[in-house]
Design a protein around this motif. Structure first.
Motif, PDB file in Angstrom:
ATOM      1  N   ALA A  70     -91.875  25.402 -25.085  1.00  0.00           N
ATOM      2  CA  ALA A  70     -90.581  24.734 -25.007  1.00  0.00           C
ATOM      3  C   ALA A  70     -89.473  25.778 -24.862  1.00  0.00           C
ATOM      4  N   PRO A  71     -88.580  25.588 -23.910  1.00  0.00           N
ATOM      5  CA  PRO A  71     -87.483  26.534 -23.739  1.00  0.00           C
ATOM      6  C   PRO A  71     -86.413  26.369 -24.816  1.00  0.00           C
ATOM      7  N   ARG A  72     -85.647  27.434 -25.007  1.00  0.00           N
ATOM      8  CA  ARG A  72     -84.530  27.374 -25.940  1.00  0.00           C
ATOM      9  C   ARG A  72     -83.448  28.348 -25.504  1.00  0.00           C
ATOM     10  N   LEU A  73     -82.237  28.060 -25.949  1.00  0.00           N
ATOM     11  CA  LEU A  73     -81.095  28.932 -25.695  1.00  0.00           C
ATOM     12  C   LEU A  73     -80.477  29.278 -27.033  1.00  0.00           C
ATOM     13  N   LEU A  74     -80.352  30.563 -27.309  1.00  0.00           N
ATOM     14  CA  LEU A  74     -79.692  31.036 -28.517  1.00  0.00           C
ATOM     15  C   LEU A  74     -78.308  31.516 -28.123  1.00  0.00           C
ATOM     16  N   THR A  75     -77.302  31.043 -28.836  1.00  0.00           N
ATOM     17  CA  THR A  75     -75.934  31.447 -28.504  1.00  0.00           C
ATOM     18  C   THR A  75     -75.070  31.408 -29.758  1.00  0.00           C
ATOM     19  N   ALA A  76     -73.926  32.052 -29.669  1.00  0.00           N
ATOM     20  CA  ALA A  76     -72.949  32.001 -30.751  1.00  0.00           C
ATOM     21  C   ALA A  76     -72.197  30.680 -30.655  1.00  0.00           C
ATOM     22  N   LEU A  77     -71.981  30.039 -31.778  1.00  0.00           N
ATOM     23  CA  LEU A  77     -71.228  28.784 -31.784  1.00  0.00           C
ATOM     24  C   LEU A  77     -69.861  28.952 -31.142  1.00  0.00           C
ATOM     25  N   ALA A  78     -69.278  30.136 -31.278  1.00  0.00           N
ATOM     26  CA  ALA A  78     -67.956  30.406 -30.705  1.00  0.00           C
ATOM     27  C   ALA A  78     -67.967  30.354 -29.176  1.00  0.00           C
ATOM     28  N   GLU A  79     -69.135  30.480 -28.548  1.00  0.00           N
ATOM     29  CA  GLU A  79     -69.243  30.384 -27.091  1.00  0.00           C
ATOM     30  C   GLU A  79     -69.077  28.955 -26.605  1.00  0.00           C
ATOM     31  N   LEU A  80     -69.392  27.987 -27.454  1.00  0.00           N
ATOM     32  CA  LEU A  80     -69.417  26.579 -27.045  1.00  0.00           C
ATOM     33  C   LEU A  80     -68.056  25.926 -27.224  1.00  0.00           C
ATOM     34  N   PRO A  81     -67.713  24.987 -26.335  1.00  0.00           N
ATOM     35  CA  PRO A  81     -66.399  24.342 -26.423  1.00  0.00           C
ATOM     36  C   PRO A  81     -66.290  23.345 -27.580  1.00  0.00           C
ATOM     37  N   SER A  82     -67.443  22.888 -28.078  1.00  0.00           N
ATOM     38  CA  SER A  82     -67.465  21.932 -29.183  1.00  0.00           C
ATOM     39  C   SER A  82     -68.821  22.031 -29.873  1.00  0.00           C
ATOM     40  N   LYS A  83     -68.951  21.332 -30.982  1.00  0.00           N
ATOM     41  CA  LYS A  83     -70.219  21.328 -31.703  1.00  0.00           C
ATOM     42  C   LYS A  83     -71.314  20.792 -30.779  1.00  0.00           C
ATOM     43  N   PRO A  84     -72.435  21.518 -30.647  1.00  0.00           N
ATOM     44  CA  PRO A  84     -73.478  21.056 -29.735  1.00  0.00           C
ATOM     45  C   PRO A  84     -74.171  19.806 -30.270  1.00  0.00           C
ATOM     46  N   GLY A  85     -74.610  18.962 -29.347  1.00  0.00           N
ATOM     47  CA  GLY A  85     -75.280  17.734 -29.745  1.00  0.00           C
ATOM     48  C   GLY A  85     -76.458  17.417 -28.855  1.00  0.00           C
ATOM     49  N   ARG A  86     -77.286  16.506 -29.326  1.00  0.00           N
ATOM     50  CA  ARG A  86     -78.406  16.034 -28.515  1.00  0.00           C
ATOM     51  C   ARG A  86     -77.868  15.477 -27.195  1.00  0.00           C
ATOM     52  N   HIS A  87     -78.600  15.737 -26.151  1.00  0.00           N
ATOM     53  CA  HIS A  87     -78.296  15.244 -24.809  1.00  0.00           C
ATOM     54  C   HIS A  87     -77.174  15.998 -24.106  1.00  0.00           C
ATOM     55  N   ASP A  88     -76.593  17.020 -24.742  1.00  0.00           N
ATOM     56  CA  ASP A  88     -75.778  17.941 -23.966  1.00  0.00           C
ATOM     57  C   ASP A  88     -76.737  18.571 -22.957  1.00  0.00           C
ATOM     58  N   GLU A  89     -76.216  19.196 -21.936  1.00  0.00           N
ATOM     59  CA  GLU A  89     -77.077  19.794 -20.917  1.00  0.00           C
ATOM     60  C   GLU A  89     -76.766  21.269 -20.724  1.00  0.00           C
ATOM     61  N   VAL A  90     -77.787  22.007 -20.309  1.00  0.00           N
ATOM     62  CA  VAL A  90     -77.680  23.421 -19.993  1.00  0.00           C
ATOM     63  C   VAL A  90     -78.359  23.627 -18.645  1.00  0.00           C
ATOM     64  N   VAL A  91     -77.701  24.357 -17.737  1.00  0.00           N
ATOM     65  CA  VAL A  91     -78.284  24.653 -16.433  1.00  0.00           C
ATOM     66  C   VAL A  91     -78.564  26.152 -16.363  1.00  0.00           C
ATOM     67  N   VAL A  92     -79.843  26.488 -16.144  1.00  0.00           N
ATOM     68  CA  VAL A  92     -80.276  27.883 -16.046  1.00  0.00           C
ATOM     69  C   VAL A  92     -81.066  28.044 -14.746  1.00  0.00           C
ATOM     70  N   ASP A  93     -80.619  28.917 -13.880  1.00  0.00           N
ATOM     71  CA  ASP A  93     -81.311  29.187 -12.614  1.00  0.00           C
ATOM     72  C   ASP A  93     -81.615  27.909 -11.838  1.00  0.00           C
ATOM     73  N   GLY A  94     -80.683  26.980 -11.817  1.00  0.00           N
ATOM     74  CA  GLY A  94     -80.838  25.758 -11.050  1.00  0.00           C
ATOM     75  C   GLY A  94     -81.643  24.659 -11.725  1.00  0.00           C
ATOM     76  N   THR A  95     -82.194  24.921 -12.904  1.00  0.00           N
ATOM     77  CA  THR A  95     -82.942  23.910 -13.648  1.00  0.00           C
ATOM     78  C   THR A  95     -82.051  23.350 -14.751  1.00  0.00           C
ATOM     79  N   THR A  96     -82.014  22.025 -14.844  1.00  0.00           N
ATOM     80  CA  THR A  96     -81.190  21.368 -15.856  1.00  0.00           C
ATOM     81  C   THR A  96     -82.056  20.986 -17.051  1.00  0.00           C
TER      82      THR A  96
END
Length: 100
Positions: free
Chosen positions: A51-77
């Motif tokens: 299973a893929p994952r993304l580790l990031t600082a909360l300060a990078e995000l515009p709001s508190k992350p939630g289920r069903h938010d999306e991340v696009v990496v190398d053209g894959t959503t």
């Protein structure tokens, strides 16, 4: 001190990805993307995951992350299946592929 460490980690291992919150505008954030990983099980062995994952600082995000938010990496959503804050300013976004 944590902010300096977070910045150093992102500067060294981070990459830019598109973050699409369910509410709000998409934006570019930095994070450490792992397509597959191993983590300790607590029993002296590591458990591998595909299973893929993304580790990031909360300060990078515009709001508190939630289920069903999306991340696009190398053209894959990916959809955020489970955000897991660590209590020290970081969050692990456990991801699921929604298109290839």
């Amino acid at each position: 001190m944590e902010a300096m460490l977070n910045e150093a980690v992102l500067a060294t291992w981070g990459r830019s990805v598109e973050y699409r919150p369910r509410e709000g505008e998409p934006c570019t954030v930095r994070g450490v993307f792992e397509a597959a990983y191993a983590e300790p099980s607590g029993y002296g062995v590591s458990v591998a995951s595909a299973a893929p994952r993304l580790l990031t600082a909360l300060a990078e995000l515009p709001s508190k992350p939630g289920r069903h938010d999306e991340v696009v990496v190398d053209g894959t959503t990916y959809a955020v299946a489970h955000p897991e804050p660590d209590g020290h300013g970081w969050v692990t976004l456990h991801l699921e592929v929604i298109d290839e």
